[in-house]
Write an enzyme that holds these catalytic residues in place. Structure first.
Site, PDB file in Angstrom:
ATOM      1  N   ARG A   1      -8.180   0.987  16.127  1.00 56.47           N
ATOM      2  CA  ARG A   1      -8.507   1.309  14.760  1.00 56.47           C
ATOM      3  C   ARG A   1      -9.581   0.299  14.372  1.00 56.47           C
ATOM      4  O   ARG A   1     -10.630   0.289  15.019  1.00 56.47           O
ATOM      5  CB  ARG A   1      -7.243   1.266  13.870  1.00 56.47           C
TER       6      ARG A   1
ATOM      7  N   LYS B   1       0.802  -1.232   0.000  1.00 56.92           N
ATOM      8  CA  LYS B   1       0.000   0.000   0.000  1.00 56.92           C
ATOM      9  C   LYS B   1       0.835   1.282   0.000  1.00 56.92           C
ATOM     10  O   LYS B   1       0.428   2.269  -0.600  1.00 56.92           O
ATOM     11  CB  LYS B   1      -1.002  -0.002   1.146  1.00 56.92           C
TER      12      LYS B   1
END
Ligand SMILES: *Cc1c(COP(=O)(O)O)cnc(C)c1O
Length: 371
Positions: free
Chosen positions: A137, A42
């Site tokens: 998260r 990513k």
């Protein structure tokens, strides 16, 4: 200092041999501890050459957080299994089932949508259920896990491949023997309660490598999702180099547009700069200043380090970087290139900027020069 050359500027050189080497070191280390590695692309926006280097270095699959990146990899012929790392948006459930083998998940409504999509495609979709062990998260809270799995098991077309957690990314919570053992206990509880076998217990990202190397990762943790340590050769708790890896896979090059001797302290009445800040400048007398063709639109100024220690970054606006070159200015000319190493956030920004030309290198040769 290299002279002006033909290559596009600014550019980011990507040493694929360094990435392959790092992937090999890390997959070897993890294999010794019974851990399979998925390479995470990513930070490079799913760069196909980077994924290829990771695969040559031994990762068994590739993960990225965005479907655009996964599609880029697939279109470029990367046919290793791809995993979606960011929990899917409800709106892209169909696309996820159509394009990736495995996704990470934490919401039942999304799993229901994925299940509906598996019907269209006539295929099974594998999921890793994410547990939140304190980094706050993504993830199901441990207390909610059993009822969550009970509902998930009712969904046709969805196969629970494993249980995972992500630490150190958002809240900066370190993986340790306690939270990793907790993950294993939760996995065992699920297996016993529902008669399941979880293929993957996916405990680690780059922050877990020191725990793994020290032999302190609980045995049942058998999968890791590793990005930064392969790309930049560092673990992510203290950003220490991982033994035997290289930290120089990515180098940013920018060109000198203007080179002048100017005062070091700005002149005139002070106001906010282009970003709403009031920067402070100390008076060091006259300074040789180079203006370069990268700015905040391309890089995170705090995330790049000039390779020559005699140079110092003074600041940046959206399109310019200002560097104090006083100590070496005799050797510099307009049109010369200065080089910078990058940390994770510098890399992320430079890879994302369309203005920074990516130049993958293999065997010392720039790939775009190969016919
Ligand atoms: C980004 C990410 C990773 C990889 O983290 P690194 O620190 O780059 O190794 C792993 N898992 C998830 C869920 C991620 O979002």
């Amino acid at each position: 200092m290299q002279a002006t050359a033909v290559p596009p500027s600014p550019s980011l050189s990507i040493d694929l041999d360094a990435i392959e080497h790092n992937a090999r070191i890390i997959t070897d280390l993890c294999r010794e501890h019974g851990i399979e590695v998925t390479g995470v692309t990513k930070a490079t926006c799913g760069h196909p050459e980077v994924a290829g280097a990771m695969l040559r270095g031994g990762v068994s699959s590739i993960a990225d957080s965005r479907m655009e990146n996964i599609r880029r990899l697939q279109a470029a012929g990367i046919n290793a299994p791809c995993m979606l790392l960011r929990v899917p948006a409800l709106s892209i459930a169909d696309e996820v089932v159509g394009s990736v083998a495995v996704s990470l998940n934490s919401e039942l409504s999304v799993l229901e949508a994925l299940a509906r999509a598996t019907k269209h495609y006539g295929r099974v979709h594998e999921v890793i259920l994410m547990v939140d062990l304190g980094d706050l998260r993504e993830g199901i809270l441990p207390a909610d896990l059993i009822p969550f799995v009970r509902e998930t098991l009712k969904l046709p077309g969805i196969k629970i491949k494993g249980l995972g957690t992500n630490l150190a990314c958002f809240g900066g919570v370190a993986p340790d023997r306690d939270n990793m053992s907790h993950l294993v206990e939760l996995a065992c509880e699920l297996e016993q309660t529902f008669g399941l076998t979880l293929a993957w217990i996916s405990g680690a990202n780059s922050s877990g490598l020191e725990l793994i190397a020290a032999g302190n990762m609980p045995h049942r943790i058998n999968h890791a999702r590793i990005g930064e340590a392969i790309l930049l050769g560092r673990e992510t708790l203290q950003r220490r180099p991982v033994a035997h890896t290289r930290q120089d896979a990515f180098i940013l090059h920018a060109e000198i547009l203007e080179l002048k001797t100017k005062p070091s302290k700005v002149m005139g009445k002070r106001c906010e700069d282009a970003f709403g800040r009031k920067p402070l400048f100390k008076d060091h007398g006259l300074m040789d200043r180079a203006l370069l063709n990268v700015g905040r639109e391309d890089v995170d100024i705090e995330g790049i380090m000039v390779l020559d220690p005699r140079l110092k970054i003074i600041g940046a606006s959206s399109g310019y970087l200002v560097v104090d070159v006083t100590e070496v200015s005799n050797h510099l000319r307009v049109g010369d290139t200065l080089s910078f190493s990058l940390n994770y956030s510098g890399l992320l920004a430079a890879m994302t900027s369309e203005y920074v030309k990516k130049r993958p290198l293999r065997g010392g040769v720039h790939l775009e020069t190969i016919p």
